[in-house]
Write a protein that holds these residues in place. Structure first.
Motif, PDB file in Angstrom:
ATOM      1  N   GLY A 111      12.971  12.528  -6.684  1.00  0.00           N
ATOM      2  CA  GLY A 111      12.353  12.449  -5.367  1.00  0.00           C
ATOM      3  C   GLY A 111      13.287  11.665  -4.463  1.00  0.00           C
ATOM      4  N   LYS A 147       0.816  -1.219   0.000  1.00  0.00           N
ATOM      5  CA  LYS A 147       0.000   0.000   0.000  1.00  0.00           C
ATOM      6  C   LYS A 147       0.848   1.267   0.000  1.00  0.00           C
ATOM      7  CE  LYS A 147      -3.800  -2.092   2.516  1.00  0.00           C
ATOM      8  NZ  LYS A 147      -4.526  -2.124   3.784  1.00  0.00           N
ATOM      9  N   ASP A 148       1.999   1.235   0.714  1.00  0.00           N
ATOM     10  CA  ASP A 148       2.806   2.429   0.877  1.00  0.00           C
ATOM     11  C   ASP A 148       4.011   2.504  -0.052  1.00  0.00           C
ATOM     12  OD1 ASP A 148       3.923   0.287   2.205  1.00  0.00           O
ATOM     13  OD2 ASP A 148       4.687   1.480   3.876  1.00  0.00           O
ATOM     14  N   GLY A 149       4.148   1.559  -0.998  1.00  0.00           N
ATOM     15  CA  GLY A 149       5.246   1.622  -1.947  1.00  0.00           C
ATOM     16  C   GLY A 149       5.558   0.285  -2.597  1.00  0.00           C
ATOM     17  N   TYR A 191      10.726   2.005  -3.032  1.00  0.00           N
ATOM     18  CA  TYR A 191      10.152   3.178  -3.675  1.00  0.00           C
ATOM     19  C   TYR A 191       8.847   3.536  -2.966  1.00  0.00           C
ATOM     20  CZ  TYR A 191      13.482   2.339  -7.413  1.00  0.00           C
ATOM     21  OH  TYR A 191      14.633   2.157  -8.134  1.00  0.00           O
ATOM     22  N   ARG A 193      13.653   8.424  -4.998  1.00  0.00           N
ATOM     23  CA  ARG A 193      13.859   7.201  -5.768  1.00  0.00           C
ATOM     24  C   ARG A 193      15.161   7.277  -6.566  1.00  0.00           C
ATOM     25  NH1 ARG A 193       8.652   8.760  -5.481  1.00  0.00           N
ATOM     26  NH2 ARG A 193       7.089   7.157  -5.043  1.00  0.00           N
ATOM     27  N   LYS A 197       5.448   5.450  -1.832  1.00  0.00           N
ATOM     28  CA  LYS A 197       4.392   6.138  -2.567  1.00  0.00           C
ATOM     29  C   LYS A 197       4.254   7.574  -2.056  1.00  0.00           C
ATOM     30  CE  LYS A 197      -0.412   5.251  -3.746  1.00  0.00           C
ATOM     31  NZ  LYS A 197      -1.557   4.406  -3.488  1.00  0.00           N
ATOM     32  N   ASP A 198       3.793   8.476  -2.901  1.00  0.00           N
ATOM     33  CA  ASP A 198       3.457   9.856  -2.526  1.00  0.00           C
ATOM     34  C   ASP A 198       4.634  10.678  -2.018  1.00  0.00           C
ATOM     35  OD1 ASP A 198       0.828   9.329  -3.225  1.00  0.00           O
ATOM     36  OD2 ASP A 198       0.325   8.638  -1.195  1.00  0.00           O
ATOM     37  N   TYR A 199       5.772  10.625  -2.702  1.00  0.00           N
ATOM     38  CA  TYR A 199       6.905  11.474  -2.380  1.00  0.00           C
ATOM     39  C   TYR A 199       7.124  12.455  -3.528  1.00  0.00           C
ATOM     40  CZ  TYR A 199       8.622   9.314   1.873  1.00  0.00           C
ATOM     41  OH  TYR A 199       8.754   8.894   3.171  1.00  0.00           O
ATOM     42  N   PRO A 200       7.712  13.641  -3.267  1.00  0.00           N
ATOM     43  CA  PRO A 200       7.915  14.625  -4.339  1.00  0.00           C
ATOM     44  C   PRO A 200       8.931  14.127  -5.381  1.00  0.00           C
ATOM     45  CG  PRO A 200       9.027  15.327  -2.340  1.00  0.00           C
ATOM     46  CD  PRO A 200       8.213  14.112  -1.984  1.00  0.00           C
TER      47      PRO A 200
END
Length: 169
Positions: free
Chosen positions: A138, A16-18, A104, A140, A106-109
């Motif tokens: 970001g 869910k988070d990456g 990786y 990543r 989720k939801d990072y600039p």
């Protein structure tokens, strides 16, 4: 077709988070292929205090096995940033650290950030410097490189400028 879990030697775990990408199965296959399953492990890819020198009295190496091993290591660095700057990293490190990979979230600039460094005249045989760099989109990691500079730098500043221009390119 279902959720992607394995592709070209990459194991993909979607959460869910990456996303986590690793190659522990690929590492295990190569450790067995090159007969490194019984070697002593190490926590870092390379001895940091000993310079690499030419071994004049060393044994001849099977060039086919060497090329196969290097090819496998080059493919492996696609998901192993811990060995990205150590092309000389050997399988005794991989045996001790098989489950490392890339996370990786989720939801990072998505800001493009690059880091670079060089070691002034680090190669003892020809006094060339080594350049290392990595680029992040970001948080990543998207690209990295490590290579010997093509010129002999006259100062640490020049070596750093060569590294920066290589990273920028």
């Amino acid at each position: 077709m279902g959720e992607l879990t394995f592709f070209l030697g990459l194991q993909v775990k979607q959460k869910k988070d990456g996303i986590f990408i690793s190659q522990d199965k690929y590492v295990a296959v190569n450790l067995k292929k090159f007969r490194f399953t019984e070697v002593k492990t190490t926590s870092t890819p390379m001895e940091t205090q000993k310079p690499l020198l030419k071994d004049e009295d060393g044994e001849e190496v099977d060039v086919h096995m060497y090329r196969s091993m290097i090819g496998s290591l080059m493919y492996l660095i696609s998901s192993r940033p811990d060995i990205m700057f150590a092309v000389c990293a050997c399988d005794w490190y991989l045996k001790g650290q098989p489950k490392l990979g890339l996370w990786y979230p989720k939801d990072y600039p998505f800001d493009l950030v690059a880091y670079t460094d060089s070691d002034y005249a680090g190669a003892s045989l020809d006094r060339k410097s080594t350049t290392g760099s990595c680029q992040f989109l970001g948080c990543r990691l998207i690209s990295w490189q490590c290579k010997k500079q093509t010129v002999v730098a006259n100062s640490t500043t020049e070596a750093e400028y060569v590294a920066a221009s290589s990273c920028y390119g």
